[in-house]
Write a protein that holds these residues in place. Structure first.
Motif, mmCIF file in Angstrom:
data_model
loop_
_atom_site.group_PDB
_atom_site.id
_atom_site.type_symbol
_atom_site.label_atom_id
_atom_site.label_comp_id
_atom_site.label_asym_id
_atom_site.label_seq_id
_atom_site.Cartn_x
_atom_site.Cartn_y
_atom_site.Cartn_z
ATOM 1 N N LYS A 114 14.918 3.239 2.717
ATOM 2 C CA LYS A 114 13.858 2.262 2.942
ATOM 3 C C LYS A 114 12.477 2.875 2.783
ATOM 4 O O LYS A 114 11.579 2.261 2.204
ATOM 5 N N SER A 115 12.299 4.088 3.298
ATOM 6 C CA SER A 115 11.006 4.756 3.177
ATOM 7 C C SER A 115 10.673 5.051 1.717
ATOM 8 O O SER A 115 9.540 4.836 1.272
ATOM 9 N N SER A 116 11.650 5.511 0.977
ATOM 10 C CA SER A 116 11.430 5.800 -0.447
ATOM 11 C C SER A 116 11.135 4.528 -1.221
ATOM 12 O O SER A 116 10.284 4.521 -2.115
ATOM 13 N N SER A 118 9.717 1.897 0.018
ATOM 14 C CA SER A 118 8.364 1.510 0.410
ATOM 15 C C SER A 118 7.317 2.308 -0.359
ATOM 16 O O SER A 118 6.318 1.756 -0.828
#
Length: 127
Positions: A114-116, A118
């Protein structure tokens, strides 16, 4: 263009590994009363990943080097924990603790993904 981003491949590999390990833990718990059953497990993802990086060789497809088979199964090993009088080596308490550890590993993989995603969206100007 963005098909070869290693961070997404690593997150996928972490989540897949956690799922496979959770399957073995569930089988161990299901067979906790089966006479002669030996608890099974696979190496933690960090050990698998470090082992691949140290050798400098990676399996790129099924059948290459010691790649997992087409089902994606990793080699299992039997637990060396003490056995009950009926020959069963499953400790439900240890298996439950492994389950919690595996959930954390899976949550970490999803958080990385999810962070990547984003960061990728932000770099493209989409929020």
């Amino acid at each position: 263009m963005f098909q070869g981003l290693n961070v997404f491949k690593a997150a996928h590999a972490m989540a897949t590994h956690a799922g496979q390990r959770q399957t073995l833990v569930a089988q161990n718990i299901a067979n906790a009363d089966t006479p002669g059953y030996k608890a099974q497990d696979i190496r933690p993802f960090a050990e698998v990943f470090d082992g691949d990086a140290a050798s400098g060789m990676r399996a790129r497809r099924v059948g290459h080097l010691n790649a997992p088979d087409s089902a994606g199964n990793l080699p299992t090993f039997q637990s060396e924990s003490p056995t009950d009088p009926n020959g069963n080596s499953v400790s439900v308490e240890l298996e439950l603790m492994k389950g919690v550890e595996i959930k954390r590993e899976h949550d970490r993989a999803i958080a990385i993904y999810k962070s990547s995603l984003s960061v990728l969206r932000t770099s493209l100007g989409r929020v």
